[in-house]
Design an enzyme around this catalytic site. Structure first.
Site, short mmCIF file in Angstrom:
data_model
loop_
_atom_site.label_atom_id
_atom_site.label_comp_id
_atom_site.label_asym_id
_atom_site.label_seq_id
_atom_site.Cartn_x
_atom_site.Cartn_y
_atom_site.Cartn_z
CD GLU A 135 -3.17 0.66 2.16
OE1 GLU A 135 -4.37 0.59 1.82
OE2 GLU A 135 -2.80 0.55 3.35
CG HIS A 147 6.92 -29.85 0.35
ND1 HIS A 147 7.46 -31.10 0.10
CD2 HIS A 147 7.54 -29.40 1.47
CE1 HIS A 147 8.35 -31.38 1.03
NE2 HIS A 147 8.42 -30.38 1.88
CE LYS A 180 -12.44 2.04 1.11
NZ LYS A 180 -11.94 2.99 2.13
#
Length: 448
Positions: A287, A308, A422
């Site tokens: 961010e 793995h 948003k």
């Protein structure tokens, strides 16, 4: 400073002879800009000397509130998203018994308000039925969708189960000092409140009440956490020479690697308890740096588990990556590997050894293999997983992030890109005030 160490030799070998030292003037200037408050986002630099500014009375107030919640709650729900929960969760998970959730010890710390999963919230509500629970609501504005939605649900259930007056005693608001919906609600209801400083952004807020109160509620020593951060603040002070300043060195090496074409940094741990430390780190750097089509992409793996799976890509995939490893020198517990008469698994050669010795050899063997495979390696080492050393790590990464953002030339303290989703979400939900956006997005969807 003792104990914490940074070793970048296995990263520097992939760079030109003077690549890191050539960045020293930029790094020093970047840190000076933080100190002088002349960098972009300079109204959000309250974290820079936060550890050393915390006084005993403030710690006592946090601890007193935590003690009240611990004494009156079986469960404490921490409602927050992003920096409003990740730092606290990182520290709590690192210090907690891995199977604490099975031990039914009170209080359990549960995190919510960080998603809009209906199943998750419904299951949380079911879990809380019949339990004495409290809520820590963390939101500067009080209108962040995920957190506000969760808090409304939790507040209603808490009041129904405990009665409104009793509920007021176990609901705490961590919010803005004077403004916002959460502040207004807390004032109206008479909740205990703590302030999110105006000059500290969420991802830098671990050492504010945002992180300290939940950590104290979990039963951990916030004085030691702060002490570790203070120690790192001293070790990385602006007057510490570049060669001795861990955060400056880290910022220089990772930026030199970025400039050489390494676009992805993978934070590695060999302790499962550090999984959420990686999640906090990813938000801090992602961010902060991911702007203007620039920035190192922060990723993480838990080793040896992910050897793995992602191990194959790291060993032989595109050479656009480097690793930063957090290594814990000494586990808090001891477990010896047993001898077996039949030895069907062929592991008797390990009999009598500590399990951590096997883990350390896996760590060393992986470093050798990855470096041989062309992956630069930065190693951060701490003696133990405890509050003090985690406090050191928190401040080390915060300062390294602030310096790196300035070297990169972005504002490390805003997040304009977060607003894009948003706006679309509110338009799709027909939120009042978004009528024009709602109409536009519906037309767009018709045409797609």
């Amino acid at each position: 400073m003792k104990n914490f160490s940074l070793d970048a030799t296995k990263a520097v070998q992939f760079l030109g002879a003077n690549a890191v030292n050539d960045l020293m003037p930029q790094v020093n200037a970047a840190q000076k800009a933080l100190e002088d408050g002349t960098c972009p986002g300079n109204d959000f630099l309250g974290w820079l000397h936060l550890p050393s500014s915390i006084n005993a009375d403030f710690i006592d107030e946090i601890q007193e509130t935590a003690d009240t919640l611990r004494a009156n709650c079986e469960v404490i729900v921490v409602a927050g998203i992003g920096g409003s929960y990740l730092g606290a969760k990182a520290i709590i998970e690192a210090l907690s018994n891995s199977f604490a959730w099975l031990k039914n010890e009170s209080p359990a710390i549960v995190f919510a308000g960080n998603n809009i999963g209906e199943d998750y919230l419904a299951e949380l509500s079911e879990y809380l039925k019949g339990k004495k629970f409290g809520v820590i609501n963390i939101s500067k504005s009080g209108t962040t969708t995920e957190t506000a939605l969760t808090f409304r649900l939790m507040k209603k259930q808490c009041e129904e189960q405990r009665g409104k007056e009793e509920a007021k005693k176990v609901i705490v608001a961590i919010t803005d000092a004077v403004k916002g919906a959460a502040r207004a609600a807390a004032t109206k209801e008479g909740y205990k409140t703590f302030v999110i400083p105006d000059n500290v952004g969420g991802r830098f807020s671990v050492l504010t009440p945002v992180g300290l109160l939940p950590i104290a509620c979990a039963g951990f020593d916030i004085k030691q956490l702060i002490a570790g951060a203070v120690e790192m603040e001293k070790a990385c002070a602006a007057d510490v020479p570049f060669e001795q300043n861990p955060s400056a060195q880290y910022a220089a090496v990772r930026n030199a690697l970025y400039q050489s074409g390494k676009k992805i940094e993978i934070l590695v741990n060999y302790q499962p308890k550090l999984h959420f430390m990686s999640e906090w780190w990813k938000q801090l750097y992602g961010e902060s740096e991911g702007k203007e089509n620039k920035g190192i992409f922060p990723a993480s793996v838990d080793f040896t588990t992910d050897l793995h799976s992602m191990g194959q890509w790291i060993q032989e995939g595109e050479r656009s990556i480097f690793e930063t490893v957090i290594s814990v020198e000494e586990p808090n517990k001891q477990l010896l590997f047993p001898f077996d008469e039949e030895n069907l698994d062929g592991l008797n050669f390990l009999a009598g050894k500590r399990v951590d010795e096997v883990n350390k050899m896996a760590e060393l063997g992986t470093k050798l293999a990855h470096v041989d495979g062309g992956v630069p390696n930065i190693r951060i080492s701490i003696p133990k997983l405890n509050e003090f050393y985690l406090g050191e790590i928190v401040y080390f990464f915060e300062l390294g992030c602030g310096i790196s953002g300035n070297v990169l030339g972005v504002n490390a303290f805003n997040q304009p890109g977060v607003e894009a989703y948003k706006k679309n979400m509110f338009a799709l939900l027909n939120k009042p005030g978004y009528e024009a956006e709602s109409k536009a997005i519906q037309e767009r969807l018709k045409n797609e």
